[in-house]
Enzyme design. Structure first.
Site, mmCIF file in Angstrom:
data_model
loop_
_atom_site.group_PDB
_atom_site.id
_atom_site.type_symbol
_atom_site.label_atom_id
_atom_site.label_comp_id
_atom_site.label_asym_id
_atom_site.label_seq_id
_atom_site.Cartn_x
_atom_site.Cartn_y
_atom_site.Cartn_z
ATOM 1 N N GLU A 183 50.590 32.557 43.370
ATOM 2 C CA GLU A 183 50.274 33.857 42.770
ATOM 3 C C GLU A 183 51.136 34.944 43.387
ATOM 4 O O GLU A 183 51.908 34.707 44.318
ATOM 5 C CB GLU A 183 48.789 34.187 42.998
ATOM 6 C CG GLU A 183 47.875 33.821 41.830
ATOM 7 C CD GLU A 183 47.892 34.882 40.738
ATOM 8 O OE1 GLU A 183 48.785 35.768 40.777
ATOM 9 O OE2 GLU A 183 47.032 34.828 39.839
ATOM 10 N N ASN A 210 41.029 41.402 44.460
ATOM 11 C CA ASN A 210 42.009 40.569 43.772
ATOM 12 C C ASN A 210 43.420 41.121 43.918
ATOM 13 O O ASN A 210 44.025 40.980 44.967
ATOM 14 C CB ASN A 210 41.605 40.417 42.306
ATOM 15 C CG ASN A 210 42.409 39.375 41.566
ATOM 16 O OD1 ASN A 210 42.995 38.474 42.163
ATOM 17 N ND2 ASN A 210 42.457 39.476 40.245
ATOM 18 N N ASP A 248 31.340 36.145 40.997
ATOM 19 C CA ASP A 248 31.956 34.937 41.531
ATOM 20 C C ASP A 248 32.006 33.890 40.429
ATOM 21 O O ASP A 248 31.058 33.136 40.216
ATOM 22 C CB ASP A 248 31.167 34.425 42.734
ATOM 23 C CG ASP A 248 31.881 33.308 43.480
ATOM 24 O OD1 ASP A 248 32.768 32.674 42.874
ATOM 25 O OD2 ASP A 248 31.549 33.065 44.655
ATOM 26 N N ASN A 304 42.935 41.831 36.606
ATOM 27 C CA ASN A 304 43.884 40.896 37.201
ATOM 28 C C ASN A 304 45.152 41.643 37.575
ATOM 29 O O ASN A 304 45.086 42.596 38.335
ATOM 30 C CB ASN A 304 44.129 39.722 36.260
ATOM 31 C CG ASN A 304 43.845 38.385 36.914
ATOM 32 O OD1 ASN A 304 44.206 38.150 38.061
ATOM 33 N ND2 ASN A 304 43.200 37.484 36.194
ATOM 34 N N ASP A 350 47.193 37.569 32.958
ATOM 35 C CA ASP A 350 46.964 37.468 34.401
ATOM 36 C C ASP A 350 47.954 38.399 35.095
ATOM 37 O O ASP A 350 47.922 39.604 34.908
ATOM 38 C CB ASP A 350 47.101 36.009 34.836
ATOM 39 C CG ASP A 350 46.449 35.719 36.178
ATOM 40 O OD1 ASP A 350 46.500 36.581 37.065
ATOM 41 O OD2 ASP A 350 45.902 34.622 36.360
#
Length: 279
Positions: free
Chosen positions: A15, A97, A115, A147, A194
Site C-alpha cells: 500500500e 488509514n 472494524d 481511503n 482505493d
C-alpha cells in the site's frame, strides 16, 4: 493494453506508494515495513512499524510521516532513524488509514469508522487535520469508507476516495486547514476506489482491488484510461524522472486471510500525463 513492468514480487499487502527524491516508497503491511525502491531495482527497508494500516507522507523538510494505526499515533522518521511522535490521535477514535500532506504543510489523516475484518457493524468514517503544534481536529465526517487522499497542485482541494460510496469526494481547503464545500467529484460506478493520485491535467488515477485495475477519471466521471492487472490494485502513484510512470501496488485479495503472503507486487506502466499535487 499498456505494458506492465514488474519491479518486486513475493510481498504481502502492499500500500501507500509515494514517489520522493528519485525513489518509490511503499508499505508492506504484512511485514510492517516501509520500503524504498530505486529505479535500478535495488530496494531497502527504511523503517518498521508494527501497524496495519501503515500509510505514509512526506513533509516539505524531507522527513517521512507515518500513521501508526495500532497505537493511534502519527510518527515522524528522524534523520538518525528514530521515530518520534508528531501527534496523538487516540482522543479522536481508532482505525486510522490514509494520510496526505499538502504544499502548505496541512496534514490530513482519515479514519475508517468500523472494524471490517472483525465483522463490526458499519459506521461511516471521517477526516482529521493535524496542525503544526500536533493538535488534531475533525474536519469532515460521514464518509462511508475513506481511503486514498490527494491534494490538487494549487493546494485548494482535497479529494478523498470513498470506497463504499463508489465515489471520489472533494472539499475546499480553507486558510486554517479546515474543509468546506463538500461535493461529489466523480461517481465511480461499480468500482470501489482505493489509493489515488492526481495528474497535471487535473484527472485522478484510482486503484480498485475487486475489479483488479487502475482507472484515470475526469471530474464529473468520464473514464479516460484503464490499466488492467491480474490481481487487486490497492494504490497507485505517478513518479519517475518525468512523472509519467504510473506505479501500482497490487496483491491477491481473499478473505478471511485478506492477502495471501507472497502475492504482493510493485508494478508500473508508462502514461502520457505526469503527476502533480500531493502525495
Amino acid at each position: 493494453m499498456p505494458e506492465l513492468h514488474t519491479w518486486l514480487t513475493d510481498l504481502g499487502l502492499v500500500e501507500s506508494p509515494r514517489w520522493y527524491d528519485g525513489r518509490l516508497y511503499f508499505s508492506d503491511w504484512t511485514a510492517h515495513e516501509v520500503i524504498a525502491l530505486g529505479l535500478d531495482g535495488t530496494h531497502e527497508v527504511v523503517t518498521r512499524v508494527d501497524s496495519l494500516p501503515l500509510c505514509t507522507a512526506w513533509q516539505a523538510d524531507g522527513r517521512l510521516v507515518i500513521v501508526d494505526s495500532e497505537q493511534g499515533l502519527l510518527l515522524r522518521l528522524e534523520p538518525d532513524g528514530s521515530l518520534v511522535t508528531l501527534a496523538d490521535l487516540n482522543g479522536l477514535g481508532s482505525g486510522w488509514n490514509d494520510i496526505v500532506i499538502d504544499g502548505r504543510g496541512n496534514i490530513y489523516v482519515n479514519r475508517i469508522g468500523f472494524d471490517m475484518l472483525a465483522g463490526a457493524a458499519f459506521d461511516p468514517g471521517y477526516v482529521v487535520h493535524i496542525g503544526p503544534d500536533g493538535s488534531a481536529r475533525q474536519v469532515a465526517d460521514d464518509i462511508a469508507f475513506p481511503n486514498g487522499m490527494a491534494v490538487t497542485p494549487d493546494n485548494s482541494t482535497l479529494i478523498v476516495a470513498d470506497s463504499y460510496g463508489n465515489r471520489l469526494t472533494a472539499f475546499d481547503i480553507e486558510a486554517d486547514g479546515g474543509l468546506s464545500n463538500r461535493r461529489t467529484w466523480a461517481e465511480t460506478g461499480e468500482d470501489h476506489p482505493d489509493g489515488i493520485c492526481i495528474d497535471a491535467e487535473g484527472a485522478v488515477w484510482y486503484a480498485d482491488v475487486g475489479n483488479k485495475r487502475c482507472v484515470r477519471i475526469r471530474e464529473g466521471g468520464e473514464v479516460l484510461q484503464t490499466v488492467e492487472v491480474d490481481r487487486g490494485c490497492f494504490a497507485c502513484a505517478l513518479g519517475g524522472p518525468d512523472g509519467r510512470t504510473l506505479f501500482i501496488v497490487a496483491a491477491e485479495w481473499r478473505l478471511p486471510e485478506m492477502v495471501p503472503p507472497g502475492t504482493g507486487r510493485v508494478l508500473s506502466t508508462q502514461v502520457t500525463v505526469p503527476g502533480a499535487g500531493w502525495p
